[in-house]
Each structure stands twice: as structure tokens, then as C-alpha cells.
Write an enzyme that holds these catalytic residues in place. Structure first.
Site, PDB file in Angstrom:
ATOM      1  N   THR A   1       0.868  -1.133   0.073  1.00 31.81           N
ATOM      2  CA  THR A   1      -0.165  -0.067   0.082  1.00 31.81           C
ATOM      3  C   THR A   1       0.751   1.154   0.137  1.00 31.81           C
ATOM      4  OG1 THR A   1      -0.257  -0.026   2.393  1.00 31.81           O
ATOM      5  CG2 THR A   1      -1.944  -1.045   1.042  1.00 31.81           C
TER       6      THR A   1
ATOM      7  N   THR B   1      -0.597 -10.010  12.805  1.00 35.10           N
ATOM      8  CA  THR B   1       0.380  -9.325  12.053  1.00 35.10           C
ATOM      9  C   THR B   1      -0.162  -8.529  10.922  1.00 35.10           C
ATOM     10  OG1 THR B   1       0.533 -10.952  10.520  1.00 35.10           O
ATOM     11  CG2 THR B   1       1.689 -11.465  12.448  1.00 35.10           C
TER      12      THR B   1
END
Lengths: 409, 409
Positions: free
Chosen positions: A158, A197
Site C-alpha cells: 500500500t 500481524t
């Protein structure tokens, strides 16, 4: 919006046998040079294990994968970036199932053999026409070369500035070679996992039982991805998957080979976790926090996390400022019982605090050491206990604020 | 280093009867226009109560005051800014005791009648020669006029951009007048209290028993100072003191008058707490978070605090970005059990999330509302429970980072 991408640093690790991968820009991200759908396919059924976000507000693909792992018979993982498919209700659930079904169709398998990961903006519905076309296109480009591995890794990203890859060779196959392991991850922000995570995918051509896969993955992520924080904000989408397809031959690993796999898995997860902190949004330093002498590992982790999540500590490191009072006071509010009189603090090897009193030190020397190194090492000893942890975080810069003040609208 | 000071907004509340105050620059701060020692003196023995930081690493003046309160017979409070006298070992302890003794001598009282508060850099010893001269000078300027009140309030400040004062008139004195209450505080950073606060001092000319003083102060701070966070970093020095000297006459308050005092105390603490968030370092927005429908108040507070401490939420508000996924996901990791399907979210009155799905809304309208108002209101309903809280925080801007990356060296 996102910063410029920098190239992957270091050699590209080899893809384990029996896997093919690809990544393409399909239209989920605005920038046409950024891959946004990746596909990982095993030519034979693989064992899969997973660990997931502990956030009550979890994304549709998290629920989907959590129901299916650990298990066997997996053939593919489809990943999209640019849209997290989180907070999207029942529509989000059916979109995830549709992604799996489309992938299964494209690779000639069944829906239950596919796992799904999504990352990106929360609360928008996936543009399923784009996804449908995209999955078919990406499935047509599966390959095992370095370029395909890089494109697949970029499809995870991202606001990361670079792809995150790590690899290990380990153990001994029936033909006397080594098994291969490849890890791919993304990070950057909304990084504050707790027994969970960010996105990570680890592939190996070793065979392993689902029970061993889950146990070893849990243990490895607990000491790697769960010891990294960029901004302390736990994501809705955190997922790490391990796929083991046995393409290198042999029965599920046991004994020394299984130990070798565990070591390789730890190293791979640790390398990816450190990469995530190092590439934290706007980061100019990766901060390694080493706690020793705590009563147990969880106490050590809590102290490390309090320090890692303190904006005052993070801005001090950004400013190369040995402002140790901020570090010691963060330890003090971690909710852990210790004797402050026993605490000692070192930064980059310089002793700054001991016996509840300041230690004379040359501030300019310590400052120079922080300024001139990408990694800052904070070492705290709390006493005589056996609890230790190593934790990674990044510093906090004006660039983090700039990136996040206009990520959405 | 510190930003320019802006003037106090609004009328200066009157000093309660029987108190005199002063504030001076004595040399603890580098800037000669900034007051750094303040003195508050009661002409008769006052009742005092206190609440203190929960940080294991607490400053010498915290230990000093905590041993003495609640109690009676107090004549003075000496405050210094520019140096927190924290992490200073036994030297720090004797420096605090010396500050009390010097103050007692200067006002003609005994050491045990003085309380001490310190704020500023951690881990440096107080320059006691400066402090000694300073306390004598400040004691020579005690007065009750508005200018003295302002100078005393400025002596509390560190990186605050303006003095923080609040006042209330309440109840009915024996002569038919109203009792007065005056609150003084400082904030700005290292603001993340838990059953504790930053520096605050509340004066009243009512009489009150030590037990009532402690009980009411605890309750008021729990719902005000404990519901504000700038950066989630709990200080070593958080202290709020209440001094009640009875100069307005009468016996210790009971019944309606005591209720009126409690209301005034709540209002005063709440006004100061809001001021602290509003003047958070670099802040361009004060964010008011209202949680309803939680199982109990602590659950509501945990959800509010997770939202308040998320850098992603804080930067979104700085960017006038209705990025509600960050708010909802922060609620999800607060460690509180609730049904995400029942959560509803409003920002500045606009409904953004309901029934686990996005609600169609005009992003530009919400963004404009955030941009054009100093206060952003985040309202979350978690379900049917009785737990509610109101919590204040500030947004996170590049200016916060700039201020804290070079505060020390």
C-alpha cells in the site's frame, strides 16, 4: 499520495519448487504502475497455516481464511491491495468468497482450495467487475522467474516504499538438496499487532503436517511480527499464511529437518518484521528495542511496546535526541511491575541511566551516533528475571503525519 | 524551541479569599519572558488533597506531596517549570525538601505546610542556587490582583501556548455570598494519564474536611483529567492538588453546599482538561469523544482512549478526513468486548457507520465540517450498556513532531 517506490534491496530469493506467481495492475489502485492483484499458485495441494488479527473489527478475508486454516489441499492465494474489504458487512463476505471462486476457476481448482488476503482502505466495497477481470488476467501470467516474484511482492503493497522479501535454504531433501523458503510481506502503517500481524505469506517446498505448520508459524510470528509496531494501531486485516507444498519431495518433516524449517521460518519472519519497521511510513530510523531481566517474556514485550508506541520516544529518535527521560518514563507506565532503581538504559551502546539517577554522558556523541545510523538500539535491563524480547519500531516524522493526514479524501 | 505564547482567552477568574500568588522568571527557563517559579500562599492553614501519576517512575515532588496529602495545615504550594526533578535519585529528593523549606522560611511557616510541583525536562538536577534566589524573590511579590494570577499561571507552563485557568462561584457562605474556586493547570505533551493527571491546582475559600476533599478530587479528576490524552505518554510528574482554606467562613461544607462544591470542582477540572487537549502540542483540533452503550465506564474509557491515542485517527482529523475506518478499527482493538455489528459512529453529527457496514454519506460535507470547526465530535454507541464517557484529545500534526524532535538537545 504514496511516496515514490524504491527498489528492493538485496538479491531476490528463489521461489520454492512447485509454485508459480504473478502480480498485475488491474485498476484497484489509481497509479497504473502499481500492481494491485497478486496470485500465488501451487502445482499440488499444499498444507496451510495462518495467524490473524486480534481486532474485534476484522475484515471479510480474515474470517474466510481463519475458518479454513490450518488444513491441507490448498492450491492458491489471491491478494489484492488498495481495498481492505473491511467493515463491509455481508457484501464483503460474499465478495471474498467470489474472489476465491474466481481464482479457483482460473487455476482449475475448487473454491475451498483458495485463500484470500486484502489490504488498503477500510469501508469501501470492492469493485467486483475490476476484480473479476483482474483475477483472470493475473492467472494468465503465472511464472516462476524473478520478475514475476517482484510483481507478486509489489501487489501486496500500500504505502510501503519497497517490496519486502526474505528467503532461506534449509534442511536436506531426499535428493540431498536444500528446501527453499520464500517470505513476502507488506507493512507501512496501521502496524501494532498483538498475537497477530500485517500481511505476510511464506512459501516452502518442504512437506509439513498442518499441526506442525500452525504451531511453528504461531511461534515464529509471536517473536517477529508480534514484536514490531509502527503506530500501535492494530489492523483489521493482519494475516500471515504459511504454505508448504512438499514439491521438494519427501514425507512431512520431522526431527532435524523440522528444526531446520523452524529456524528458517524464524529468520524469514524476523527479516520481514524488521523490514516493516524499517519501511514504516515516513521513517528515518528503525529502532531496535532489547529488553532483558523482566519477570517473563510478556512483561518484556509490554515494556518494549510502551516504548515503541510513545510518540515522544519516536520523535526524539527522529531528532537524534538522547532524551532518555522519555524512554525510562514510558517503561514506567507499561503496566509491568519492576524496581525503577534497578533499571539500566543504553542507547547505541552508551549508558544513559542507572541506579535511578542520570549517568554523566556526552550528549553530542550519542546524538551523532543516532544521527549517523539508520538503526537505533535501545537496551533496557529491568533486573534479574529471565524475560527478554527484541522489538522493532520506526521513528515518527512529519512525513508520517503528512502521509496520513491526506491518505483518504 | 517552544511556540509563541498566545494570551489567555476569556475573563480571568477571581482569586478565592485568603490566597495570594505570584510568578517570576528566575532562570530555570532560557527565555527571560517566561515565568518559571510560581508561589501560591494561603493566609491561614488549608486542607489539601492530591491525585498523582500512576507511573512507576515518579518524580521527587510527587513522592513528597503524596506522603502529605490528604491533610490539613497547608500554607503554600511552590511550582517550578523547566525542570521536572524526575529520575534524579536521592539528590532530587533532597532538592524537593529544600524547595519546601526555602518556601516555608520565605512565607514564615514550617516545612511540612508546603507542597511542591515540578514540570519540565526529566533527568537533570535542579540548579538549587537559582531556585533558592528565585523562591525568595517570588515570595516578595505575593499579591491577589489579576496580573499576579496570570504570572502564577504562566509559571506552570512548559510548551503550552497559553495559560490555563478556570473558575466557578458556588454555594452560599455564612454571609450570603458565594464561595469562589480557581483552577490553574498546564498540559501540552506527555499527556496520557491513567487515574492521574498533569499539573493542576485548584483553590477554594470554602472549608472542607480532608476526607471530602480527597474523595471529591478523586472523583472529579477521574472524569476530567483522566479523560484527556495528547500523546498517550504518562508523565512522571502528574499532580493535581486541591487547597481549601475556609477564608469565606463557616464550618467544613456539608449537604447542599458540599454538592455545590462538587459540581464546581467537576466544572473547573473539566474546563482545564478540555483546555489541555485544545492546547496539545501542535494541535489544530480538539477532539471530543463520547462513548455510550458500553458495559461500564471503564470499558467506555478504554474504547475512547484507544481512539484518542491512535496516530491514524489523530492525523485523519488534522487532515479533515472522515476516514471512519480508522476510528472503528481502533475501537476494535481496545481490549473491550462488544458486538461490532451494533456499533454506530457519528462524526460532527453525521452518521458514518452502522450495522457493520458503511453508510452512504457526503464525504466533502463532513470534511468541511471538520475543517471549519476547532472541535471535532466523535460519537460512538456500542450497544445497550450503561457505560458512558467523554474524553478529550488533540489531533496530530507535523508541528507536534517538529516540537518534539528537538525539545532537548
Amino acid at each position: 499520495m504514496a511516496p515514490a517506490e524504491t527498489p528492493f534491496r538485496g538479491p531476490i530469493p528463489p521461489l520454492p519448487q512447485g509454485f508459480q506467481v504473478s502480480g498485475l495492475h488491474t485498476g484497484l489502485k489509481r497509479n497504473p504502475t502499481r500492481e494491485d492483484i497478486s496470485l500465488i499458485v501451487s502445482d499440488r495441494p499444499a498444507t496451510a497455516a495462518g495467524v490473524y488479527t486480534q481486532n474485534l473489527v476484522f475484515a471479510a478475508p480474515v474470517a474466510f481464511d481463519r475458518d479454513r486454516t490450518p488444513g491441507t489441499g490448498f492450491r492458491g492465494v489471491v491478494i489484492n491491495s488498495g481495498n481492505a474489504n473491511a467493515c463491509t458487512g455481508t457484501q464483503g463476505e460474499s465478495d471474498t468468497a467470489a474472489m476465491a471462486a474466481l481464482t479457483a476457476e482460473a487455476i482449475g481448482s475448487i473454491e475451498s482450495s483458495v485463500l484470500v488476503m486484502s489490504t488498503g482502505i477500510i469501508g469501501e466495497f470492492l469493485p467486483m467487475d475490476t476484480v473479476k477481470t483482474g483475477i483472470r488476467a493475473v492467472a494468465n501470467q503465472l511464472a516462476g522467474d524473478e520478475d514475476s516474484v517482484m510483481r507478486a511482492a509489489r501487489g501486496f503493497l500500500t504505502t510501503d516504499t519497497r517490496p519486502k522479501l526474505a528467503g532461506e535454504a534449509f534442511g536436506k531433501t531426499p535428493s540431498g538438496e536444500k528446501y527453499q523458503m520464500l517470505g513476502i510481506a507488506k507493512g507501512a502503517a496501521m502496524i501494532g499487532p498483538k498475537l497477530a500481524t500485517m500481511l505476510g505469506l511464506i512459501l516452502t517446498d518442504a512437506a509439513i503436517t498442518p499441526e506442525d505448520a500452525q504451531r511453528l508459524l504461531y511461534r515464529a510470528t509471536d517473536l517477529s511480527f508480534n514484536c514490531v509496531s509502527v503506530d500501535g494501531h492494530m489492523s483489521t486485516n493482519d494475516t500471515v499464511l504459511l504454505l508448504a507444498n512438499g514439491a521438494a519431495g519427501g514425507e512431512p518433516l520431522t526431527g532435524k529437518n523440522l528444526d531446520a524449517l523452524e529456524t528458517a521460518l524464524m529468520k524469514t519472519c524476523d527479516a520481514l518484521a524488521r523490514e516493516i519497521a524499517d519501511d514504516g511510513e515516513g521513517a528515518t530510523h528503525v529502532i531496535r528495542i532489547e529488553i532483558t531481566g523482566a519477570e517473563d517474556r510478556e512483561d518484556a514485550r509490554r515494556v518494549a511496546r510502551a516504548i515503541a508506541d510513545s510518540p515522544l520516544v519516536k520523535t526524539a529518535i527522529a531528532g537524534a535526541d538522547p532524551n532518555w527521560g522519555r524512554i525510562v518514563s514510558a517503561a514506567g507506565y507499561a503496566g509491568v511491575s519492576f524496581n525503577p532503581g534497578r533499571l539500566t538504559l543504553r542507547v547505541n551502546g552508551f549508558e544513559l541511566f542507572k541506579n535511578a539517577s542520570p549517568v554523566g554522558f556526552e550528549a553530542e556523541k550519542v546524538s551523532k551516533s543516532i544521527r549517523e545510523n539508520r538503526e537505533t538500539l535501545i537496551e533496557i535491563n529491568l533486573g534479574d528475571g529471565p524475560g527478554t524480547i527484541r522489538f522493532y519500531t520506526s521513528d515518527l516524522t512529519a512525513e508520517y503525519v503528512r502521509l496520513n493526514a491526506d491518505y483518504h479524501t
